[in-house]
Design a protein around this motif. Sequence first.
Motif, PDB file in Angstrom:
ATOM      1  N   UNK A 283       0.837  -1.211   0.000  1.00  0.00           N
ATOM      2  CA  UNK A 283       0.000   0.000   0.000  1.00  0.00           C
ATOM      3  C   UNK A 283       0.866   1.254   0.000  1.00  0.00           C
ATOM      4  N   UNK A 284       1.956   1.242   0.757  1.00  0.00           N
ATOM      5  CA  UNK A 284       2.889   2.367   0.775  1.00  0.00           C
ATOM      6  C   UNK A 284       3.474   2.586  -0.617  1.00  0.00           C
ATOM      7  N   UNK A 285       3.906   1.500  -1.260  1.00  0.00           N
ATOM      8  CA  UNK A 285       4.499   1.596  -2.600  1.00  0.00           C
ATOM      9  C   UNK A 285       3.506   2.105  -3.636  1.00  0.00           C
ATOM     10  N   UNK A 286       2.232   1.798  -3.441  1.00  0.00           N
ATOM     11  CA  UNK A 286       1.196   2.280  -4.367  1.00  0.00           C
ATOM     12  C   UNK A 286       0.814   3.737  -4.090  1.00  0.00           C
ATOM     13  N   UNK A 287       1.333   4.293  -2.996  1.00  0.00           N
ATOM     14  CA  UNK A 287       1.037   5.685  -2.667  1.00  0.00           C
ATOM     15  C   UNK A 287      -0.256   5.867  -1.896  1.00  0.00           C
ATOM     16  N   UNK A 288      -0.778   4.774  -1.357  1.00  0.00           N
ATOM     17  CA  UNK A 288      -2.004   4.879  -0.569  1.00  0.00           C
ATOM     18  C   UNK A 288      -1.695   5.517   0.780  1.00  0.00           C
ATOM     19  N   UNK A 289      -2.711   6.116   1.350  1.00  0.00           N
ATOM     20  CA  UNK A 289      -2.540   6.799   2.627  1.00  0.00           C
ATOM     21  C   UNK A 289      -2.430   5.779   3.761  1.00  0.00           C
ATOM     22  N   UNK A 290      -1.401   5.945   4.588  1.00  0.00           N
ATOM     23  CA  UNK A 290      -1.199   5.111   5.770  1.00  0.00           C
ATOM     24  C   UNK A 290      -1.260   5.990   7.005  1.00  0.00           C
ATOM     25  N   UNK A 291      -1.535   5.376   8.129  1.00  0.00           N
ATOM     26  CA  UNK A 291      -1.561   6.112   9.395  1.00  0.00           C
ATOM     27  C   UNK A 291      -0.170   6.673   9.678  1.00  0.00           C
ATOM     28  N   UNK A 292      -0.102   7.882  10.255  1.00  0.00           N
ATOM     29  CA  UNK A 292       1.207   8.468  10.593  1.00  0.00           C
ATOM     30  C   UNK A 292       2.056   7.541  11.465  1.00  0.00           C
ATOM     31  N   UNK A 293       1.447   6.829  12.399  1.00  0.00           N
ATOM     32  CA  UNK A 293       2.209   5.922  13.260  1.00  0.00           C
ATOM     33  C   UNK A 293       2.822   4.785  12.450  1.00  0.00           C
ATOM     34  N   UNK A 294       2.112   4.298  11.447  1.00  0.00           N
ATOM     35  CA  UNK A 294       2.628   3.231  10.599  1.00  0.00           C
ATOM     36  C   UNK A 294       3.800   3.738   9.762  1.00  0.00           C
ATOM     37  N   UNK A 295       3.674   4.942   9.231  1.00  0.00           N
ATOM     38  CA  UNK A 295       4.760   5.535   8.459  1.00  0.00           C
ATOM     39  C   UNK A 295       6.005   5.708   9.319  1.00  0.00           C
ATOM     40  N   UNK A 296       5.818   6.110  10.559  1.00  0.00           N
ATOM     41  CA  UNK A 296       6.953   6.283  11.470  1.00  0.00           C
ATOM     42  C   UNK A 296       7.634   4.947  11.747  1.00  0.00           C
ATOM     43  N   UNK A 297       6.860   3.899  11.921  1.00  0.00           N
ATOM     44  CA  UNK A 297       7.421   2.560  12.153  1.00  0.00           C
ATOM     45  C   UNK A 297       8.260   2.128  10.952  1.00  0.00           C
ATOM     46  N   UNK A 298       7.735   2.345   9.752  1.00  0.00           N
ATOM     47  CA  UNK A 298       8.458   1.963   8.539  1.00  0.00           C
ATOM     48  C   UNK A 298       9.711   2.813   8.378  1.00  0.00           C
ATOM     49  N   UNK A 299       9.598   4.106   8.611  1.00  0.00           N
ATOM     50  CA  UNK A 299      10.767   4.985   8.505  1.00  0.00           C
ATOM     51  C   UNK A 299      11.850   4.564   9.489  1.00  0.00           C
ATOM     52  N   UNK A 300      11.461   4.269  10.716  1.00  0.00           N
ATOM     53  CA  UNK A 300      12.422   3.847  11.731  1.00  0.00           C
ATOM     54  C   UNK A 300      13.128   2.564  11.311  1.00  0.00           C
ATOM     55  N   UNK A 301      12.386   1.625  10.752  1.00  0.00           N
ATOM     56  CA  UNK A 301      12.984   0.374  10.277  1.00  0.00           C
ATOM     57  C   UNK A 301      13.982   0.641   9.162  1.00  0.00           C
ATOM     58  N   UNK A 302      13.642   1.529   8.238  1.00  0.00           N
ATOM     59  CA  UNK A 302      14.550   1.878   7.148  1.00  0.00           C
ATOM     60  C   UNK A 302      15.807   2.559   7.687  1.00  0.00           C
ATOM     61  N   UNK A 303      15.643   3.450   8.658  1.00  0.00           N
ATOM     62  CA  UNK A 303      16.799   4.132   9.247  1.00  0.00           C
ATOM     63  C   UNK A 303      17.707   3.134   9.964  1.00  0.00           C
ATOM     64  N   UNK A 304      17.121   2.160  10.648  1.00  0.00           N
ATOM     65  CA  UNK A 304      17.923   1.143  11.322  1.00  0.00           C
ATOM     66  C   UNK A 304      18.679   0.284  10.316  1.00  0.00           C
ATOM     67  N   UNK A 305      18.155   0.210   9.094  1.00  0.00           N
ATOM     68  CA  UNK A 305      18.811  -0.559   8.035  1.00  0.00           C
ATOM     69  C   UNK A 305      19.844   0.271   7.277  1.00  0.00           C
TER      70      UNK A 305
END
Length: 59
Positions: free
Chosen positions: A17-39
Amino acid sequence: MRDLAALAQVSSDTIARLERGEKLKPATLLIIRTALEQAGVLFEAEGEMVDGGPGVRLK
């Protein structure tokens, strides 16, 4: 997609859903961003990239 989903502890469908550009909850986006930063992904704000725009790069 599966690796990021596992790292962020969200479903693969959420990443799709993120890759398709669909709207996600801000908390979900933060979780994904944090995971990417840890990587090792760095998120750059406006003006920090060579071209002056926002972007991402690897550490």
